[in-house]
Design a protein around this motif. Structure first.
Motif, PDB file in Angstrom:
ATOM      1  N   ILE A   1       0.864  -1.186   0.000  1.00  0.00           N
ATOM      2  CA  ILE A   1       0.000   0.000   0.000  1.00  0.00           C
ATOM      3  C   ILE A   1       0.895   1.228   0.000  1.00  0.00           C
ATOM      4  O   ILE A   1       1.832   1.333   0.805  1.00  0.00           O
ATOM      5  N   ALA A   2       0.643   2.168  -0.907  1.00  0.00           N
ATOM      6  CA  ALA A   2       1.425   3.410  -0.992  1.00  0.00           C
ATOM      7  C   ALA A   2       0.538   4.599  -0.613  1.00  0.00           C
ATOM      8  O   ALA A   2      -0.600   4.711  -1.080  1.00  0.00           O
ATOM      9  N   ILE A   3       1.089   5.464   0.227  1.00  0.00           N
ATOM     10  CA  ILE A   3       0.395   6.692   0.647  1.00  0.00           C
ATOM     11  C   ILE A   3       1.350   7.851   0.410  1.00  0.00           C
ATOM     12  O   ILE A   3       2.435   7.901   1.002  1.00  0.00           O
ATOM     13  N   GLY A   4       0.970   8.773  -0.458  1.00  0.00           N
ATOM     14  CA  GLY A   4       1.823   9.907  -0.768  1.00  0.00           C
ATOM     15  C   GLY A   4       1.644  11.059   0.197  1.00  0.00           C
ATOM     16  O   GLY A   4       0.512  11.501   0.443  1.00  0.00           O
ATOM     17  N   ILE A   5       2.741  11.545   0.758  1.00  0.00           N
ATOM     18  CA  ILE A   5       2.759  12.720   1.638  1.00  0.00           C
ATOM     19  C   ILE A   5       3.882  13.614   1.137  1.00  0.00           C
ATOM     20  O   ILE A   5       5.053  13.216   1.168  1.00  0.00           O
ATOM     21  N   SER A   6       3.553  14.800   0.680  1.00  0.00           N
ATOM     22  CA  SER A   6       4.561  15.636   0.012  1.00  0.00           C
ATOM     23  C   SER A   6       5.674  16.080   0.945  1.00  0.00           C
ATOM     24  O   SER A   6       6.779  16.375   0.490  1.00  0.00           O
ATOM     25  N   ASP A   7       5.425  16.145   2.251  1.00  0.00           N
ATOM     26  CA  ASP A   7       6.473  16.512   3.205  1.00  0.00           C
ATOM     27  C   ASP A   7       6.290  15.652   4.448  1.00  0.00           C
ATOM     28  O   ASP A   7       5.491  15.969   5.333  1.00  0.00           O
ATOM     29  N   THR A   8       7.028  14.540   4.507  1.00  0.00           N
ATOM     30  CA  THR A   8       6.854  13.590   5.614  1.00  0.00           C
ATOM     31  C   THR A   8       7.372  14.134   6.940  1.00  0.00           C
ATOM     32  O   THR A   8       7.097  13.549   7.989  1.00  0.00           O
ATOM     33  N   ARG A   9       8.106  15.257   6.923  1.00  0.00           N
ATOM     34  CA  ARG A   9       8.529  15.854   8.193  1.00  0.00           C
ATOM     35  C   ARG A   9       7.340  16.337   9.000  1.00  0.00           C
ATOM     36  O   ARG A   9       7.445  16.595  10.197  1.00  0.00           O
ATOM     37  N   GLY A  10       6.181  16.462   8.341  1.00  0.00           N
ATOM     38  CA  GLY A  10       4.993  16.943   9.030  1.00  0.00           C
ATOM     39  C   GLY A  10       4.261  15.887   9.834  1.00  0.00           C
ATOM     40  O   GLY A  10       3.254  16.202  10.485  1.00  0.00           O
TER      41      GLY A  10
END
Length: 468
Positions: A152-161
């Motif tokens: 399963i892939a979940i895109g998060i443009s800035d994972t530091r958040g």
């Protein structure tokens, strides 16, 4: 036309052009401060989190297809073949996706600059159909498949958040999310490896459901996230229902899809989107067959008072201020037969230019309305005092100060009413032009400027002719 009047008009025009130089410098200062603010914003983003775009969940089934293809490397063996492996993948998108998010805004500071950030608590629910490894499409020359590990892939443009570890459940079973999205069309995100049920488990059951229906399973995701300025979601499901609430009262819905319903009031905003797969090409973009940025539903938390934008707009009216003020001086000289030196014109023009610099500097520390009031009061007071001596009457100085007050008030109205600025500005110019035409309707322009003639010339012109 009197040559002296023509010369005076030319000098006034040159002075107006000279005043445009400091106005241009003030405009450059506005751009510099605006650039410094953008640097401060990005500095906060680098240590906090930036604009967030969320995509998924997408089920990815990687596989290799073994193909038998012609081998043209040896011309002596025209019918030779060779085995070749081609890396492919199947993307399974949700059937339904429901997202409920609560956005809590806050402020961070870098020096004197304020940066708007937010925290979001969100709950994702939906259903997704598990792909069947035994039903992969076959190409010409097919020999076999090598099925890889599905995930399963979940895109998060800035994972530091990510404020805390998100939780994901598929068909009631918790999955371990790991860093890295593994999907080439997404830059950052999370993934979780899954085990697909065997094909035999997809046989029709006693409840009469089809094999395909039995492979449609529920999922849920809890995602706490930090971000700044904007928040966007890619509608990847057949049916996407997204609801956001926030206490921020100044949202801008600027994505590819406007919300179906929205409410903005003193308590904040509430918005709901409903998007189907027929409305968007985001699936093709994720599969690599589309072009451009991902289509999203988006909301931006905007600052209702952008001091640099308003200061920039104010400076654009600076030339008009100088023109109207100098035109007023010119009318006073004609009507009241006064003589105003070009240096006095220049000083008044510089005072008008300094107003915009005061407005910019003060608005960085206090509210824009108070900065405008303080800067305009200072300049009006200075000009009223100075002009009471230039115009040789304190009443005339007060009258000119009153006219400047009207002009500054009109400019503030133009700055507040961006949508109606053109109409209000046109009406203002018409009223001013009409007033000038009414005031000068009885002036004999051919005889005008006599008051500016040197005294000896006037005496010679007034002396009676001597008869021989």
């Amino acid at each position: 036309m009197n040559r002296i009047l023509l010369c005076k008009s030319a000098i006034t025009a040159v002075l107006i052009l000279l005043i445009l130089i400091p106005l241009h410098l003030v405009g450059n200062a506005v751009q510099d401060r605006k650039h410094f603010r953008e640097e401060a914003v990005h500095s906060v983003w680098q240590s906090y989190a930036g604009q967030q775009t969320l995509t998924g969940p997408v089920l990815v089934l990687p596989y290799k297809e073994i193909l038998r293809v012609a081998d043209n490397s040896d011309p002596k063996r025209p019918n030779a073949t060779v085995l070749q492996a081609e890396a492919l993948q199947v993307l399974a998108f949700p059937k339904t996706l429901r997202i409920n998010g609560e956005v809590t805004p806050s402020e961070r500071y870098r020096g004197i600059h304020k940066v708007l950030v937010y925290e979001m608590q969100s709950r994702w629910q939906g259903t997704i159909e598990l792909p069947d490894p035994g039903a992969l499409p076959k190409s010409a020359g097919h020999v076999g498949f090598e099925v890889g590990q599905p995930y399963i892939a979940i895109g998060i443009s800035d994972t530091r958040g990510l404020m805390a570890a998100p939780t994901f459940e598929l068909d009631g079973k918790p999955l371990k999310l790991e860093q890295g999205v593994r999907l080439k069309s997404l830059t950052q995100g999370l993934h979780a490896e899954i085990d697909l049920p065997p094909v035999k488990a997809a046989k029709p059951g006693l409840d009469g459901r089809s094999a395909q229906a039995q492979r449609v399973v529920p999922f849920s995701l809890t995602l706490p996230l930090l971000g700044a300025q904007s928040l966007a979601f890619a509608p990847v499901a057949d049916q996407n229902d997204i609801a956001l609430t926030s206490a921020w009262r100044h949202p801008s819905f600027d994505g590819d899809f406007l919300p179906r319903t929205r409410t903005v009031d003193a308590q904040g905003f509430r918005s709901n989107w409903s998007v189907t797969s027929y409305n968007t090409k985001v699936r093709g973009q994720l599969a690599g067959t589309g072009d451009g940025m991902l289509e999203t539903v988006s909301v931006t938390l905007i600052d209702p008072v952008n001091i640099y934008l308003q200061a920039e707009r104010a400076v654009k009216y600076g030339a008009l201020f100088v023109l109207l003020t100098f035109a007023g001086f010119f009318m006073f000289e004609l009507v009241k037969r006064l003589r105003i030196h070009p240096i006095q014109y220049l000083l008044v023009g510089l005072a008008l230019a300094v107003f915009f610099l005061l407005l910019l500097s003060l608005s960085e520390h206090i509210a824009f309305a108070l900065a405008y009031l303080a800067a305009s009061a200072a300049c009006i007071g200075l000009l009223g005092f100075y002009l009471s001596f230039v115009l040789q009457s304190w009443r005339r100085g007060l009258a000119f100060a009153a006219l400047l007050t009207v002009l500054y008030g009109a400019l503030y109205g133009l700055l507040l009413s961006e949508d109606n600025a053109l109409m209000l500005g046109s009406l203002l110019l018409f009223v001013i032009l009409a007033a000038i035409m009414v005031m000068t309707r009885r002036i004999d322009w051919y005889a005008a400027g006599a008051a500016w003639q040197p005294l000896r010339d006037k005496s010679a012109a007034d002396a009676p002719a001597v008869q021989s």
